[in-house]
Design an enzyme around this catalytic site. Structure first.
Site, PDB file in Angstrom:
ATOM      1  N   LYS A 192       0.841  -1.203   0.000  1.00 27.95           N
ATOM      2  CA  LYS A 192       0.000   0.000   0.000  1.00 27.95           C
ATOM      3  C   LYS A 192       0.876   1.253   0.000  1.00 27.95           C
ATOM      4  O   LYS A 192       2.085   1.157   0.035  1.00 27.95           O
ATOM      5  CB  LYS A 192      -0.957  -0.026   1.198  1.00 27.95           C
TER       6      LYS A 192
HETATM    7  C1  PLP Z   1      -5.479  -4.183   1.002  1.00 26.56           C
HETATM    8  C2  PLP Z   1      -6.944  -4.026   0.977  1.00 26.56           C
HETATM    9  C3  PLP Z   1      -7.735  -4.445   2.057  1.00 26.56           C
HETATM   10  C4  PLP Z   1      -7.223  -5.232   3.228  1.00 26.56           C
HETATM   11  O1  PLP Z   1      -6.232  -4.659   3.962  1.00 26.56           O
HETATM   12  P1  PLP Z   1      -5.180  -5.616   4.762  1.00 26.56           P
HETATM   13  O2  PLP Z   1      -4.422  -4.638   5.571  1.00 26.56           O
HETATM   14  O3  PLP Z   1      -4.355  -6.301   3.728  1.00 26.56           O
HETATM   15  O4  PLP Z   1      -5.969  -6.560   5.578  1.00 26.56           O
HETATM   16  C5  PLP Z   1      -9.099  -4.210   1.982  1.00 26.56           C
HETATM   17  N1  PLP Z   1      -9.655  -3.613   0.909  1.00 26.56           N
HETATM   18  C6  PLP Z   1      -8.931  -3.233  -0.148  1.00 26.56           C
HETATM   19  C7  PLP Z   1      -9.612  -2.573  -1.293  1.00 26.56           C
HETATM   20  C8  PLP Z   1      -7.554  -3.442  -0.171  1.00 26.56           C
HETATM   21  O5  PLP Z   1      -6.836  -3.091  -1.237  1.00 26.56           O
END
Ligand code: PLP
Length: 392
Positions: A192
Site C-alpha cells: 500500500k
Molecule cells: C489491502 C486491501 C484491504 C485489506 O487490507 P489488509 O491490511 O491487507 O488486511 C481491503 N480492501 C482493499 C480494497 C484493499 O486493497
C-alpha cells in the site's frame, strides 16, 4: 539480465528506524505504547482532525470491527462493491451475513449509485428487509462518487463504510478519503502507499466508537482487576514496533503521494499516442486520486469505457482478455511485473451464490485492464522501459 521492475514495492522514508529503535530502547516491544498513540494522532491529523482513528493489525480487521460495531449478524445482508479486493467482502461472511454485490460505474470504476439504489429496492422487495450496511471502495486510489452514494445511503438510512485501504491521501472536493462513511478503513500492508509491514486502521465517527473499537480489538476485557468478559472480542491491535514504522512512513507520505501522481502523469504523457491504450484518469478535478497504482485499459477504440463494451457477451470479453494477457506476458518476459485489475467478487467461485446488481461494467474492466508498476521508488527510466514494451 535486466533488473526486475515490481508492481508496488514499499519505500522507506528514513525516519522509521528511529521510531522502532525508540520502541526497543524504552522496552515498548508490546501491542500498545507511545508509537500506537502517536501513529493514531498522525493519521487523525492527516485526515482533517475531526475523526478519531484506531490502529489495528490489518485493514481486514478494521472492516470486520466496523461491521461488528454496526451490529451485523447472521441473516443480515450487506451491500458491497463487486469490483474490489476480496478483503472488502470477506468480513461480511465472518459475521454470518450475506454479501450483495453491486457493479461499478465507468467514471471512477467504483460503486454505481444507480445499481446501488436498484439493489436496495430489490432486496426490500425480495426479503422485506433493508440491507444493513453499504461498503464502497476507493479503488486504486480513485475516490468513489461519495456525494451521490451518501445521498442514497441517507435516503434509506443505511450506514456507509468507506474502504479507503488503497486511498490514503486521496480526496474528493477537498475532503480526505477515509472520512466519507460512518466508518473508514485504511490498510498499511506491504504493497500500500504506506506500510507498517502489515497493519490497518479504523476511522471512527467519535471517541466513543474509537474506545469501543480498541475494547473489541483487545479481547473485550471489562474493567475489573481480574479478567472479566461480557462480550467476545478479538486480538486485532497494532504492535508498538509496527506503529513506529508507521510514524516514520507518515513523515514520508506527502512525498510518496507526489511521486505516485508524477508517475501517473508520466505514463499518461508517454502512452498518449499509443492506439488502443487508455490510462485511467479522474472523471473531474474534484476527484483527486493518490494514484496508488496507475491502471490502463487495453483494446477497444482507445476511449473511455463504452456502453457497448459493457454489454459485450462472453465471446467479446474473452477476446479482450486475450489481448490484455498478451501485453502482460510481454511485460513479464522483460522482467516487468504487471497485474490484471481485480476480478469482480460476483465472478469468484467462493461467492457464486451471492446476488449481483449491475450491467457488466466491472467484468469489462477486468477483461481490459492492467495495473502498471507504480511504486514511489520507480525511476523515470523504469517507466520508459514499461512504456516501450507496451508500445512494441
Ligand atoms: C489491502 C486491501 C484491504 C485489506 O487490507 P489488509 O491490511 O491487507 O488486511 C481491503 N480492501 C482493499 C480494497 C484493499 O486493497
Amino acid at each position: 539480465m535486466q533488473e526486475k521492475i515490481w508492481l508496488s514495492l514499499a519505500t522507506m522514508g528514513g525516519e522509521e528506524k528511529r521510531f522502532v529503535q525508540e520502541a526497543f530502547d524504552t522496552n515498548w516491544v508490546v501491542p500498545m505504547g507511545p508509537n500506537v498513540k502517536g501513529f493514531e494522532q498522525d493519521l487523525q491529523r492527516f485526515l482533517g482532525g475531526h475523526k478519531p482513528v484506531a490502529a489495528l493489525s490489518a485493514g481486514t480487521a478494521a472492516l470486520h470491527l466496523a461491521l461488528r460495531m454496526l451490529g451485523i449478524g447472521p441473516g443480515d445482508e450487506v451491500i458491497c462493491q463487486s469490483f474490489t479486493f476480496v478483503a472488502s467482502a470477506s468480513p461480511i461472511t465472518f459475521l454470518g451475513a450475506t454479501p450483495i454485490f453491486v457493479d461499478s460505474e465507468p467514471g471512477t470504476w467504483n460503486l454505481s449509485p444507480i445499481y446501488l439504489e436498484e439493489a436496495i429496492k430489490g432486496r426490500i422487495q425480495q426479503t422485506g428487509k433493508k440491507p444493513k450496511a453499504i461498503i464502497g471502495v476507493d479503488l486504486y486510489g480513485m475516490p468513489a462518487m461519495w456525494v451521490e452514494i451518501g445521498t442514497i445511503a441517507e435516503k434509506y438510512e443505511i450506514p456507509l463504510i468507506e474502504d479507503a485501504a488503497e486511498a490514503l491521501g486521496s480526496s474528493l472536493g477537498g475532503r480526505m478519503c477515509g472520512t466519507f462513511g460512518k466508518f473508514g478503513i485504511l490498510s498499511f500492508n506491504g504493497n500500500k502507499i504506506i506500510t507498517t509491514s502489515g497493519g490497518g486502521a479504523l476511522v471512527c465517527p467519535d471517541e466513543a466508537a474509537q474506545n469501543k473499537t480498541v475494547f473489541l480489538a483487545t479481547q473485550a476485557r471489562d474493567s475489573a482487576p481480574h479478567y472479566e468478559h461480557t462480550e467476545i472480542g478479538f486480538n486485532y491491535r497494532l504492535s508498538n514496533v509496527c506503529a513506529g514504522i508507521g510514524r516514520g512512513q507518515m513523515m514520508a507520505l506527502p512525498g510518496f503521494i507526489e511521486r505516485r501522481r508524477t508517475i501517473h502523469a508520466i505514463y499518461t504523457q508517454l502512452l498518449a499516442d499509443v492506439p488502443g491504450i487508455t490510462v485511467m484518469q479522474s472523471p473531474s478535478p474534484a476527484f483527486e486520486s493518490n494514484y496508488w497504482l496507475t491502471t490502463i485499459l487495453i483494446g477497444g477504440r482507445g476511449e473511455r469505457l463504452k456502453t457497448e463494451d459493457r454489454r459485450l457477451k462472453t465471446e467479446g470479453l474473452e477476446r479482450l482478455t486475450a489481448i490484455r494477457e498478451k501485453v502482460r506476458l510481454a511485460l513479464e518476459a522483460e522482467e516487468i511485473e504487471s497485474r490484471p485489475l481485480w476480478k469482480p467478487m460476483h465472478l469468484q467461485p467462493v461467492f457464486k451464490d451471492a446476488p449481483f446488481y449491475g450491467d457488466g461494467t466491472s467484468e469489462c474492466l477486468f477483461a481490459k485492464g492492467l495495473c502498471l508498476p507504480s511504486g514511489a521508488g520507480l525511476k523515470d527510466g523504469d517507466i520508459e522501459r514499461v512504456v516501450n514494451v507496451i508500445r512494441h
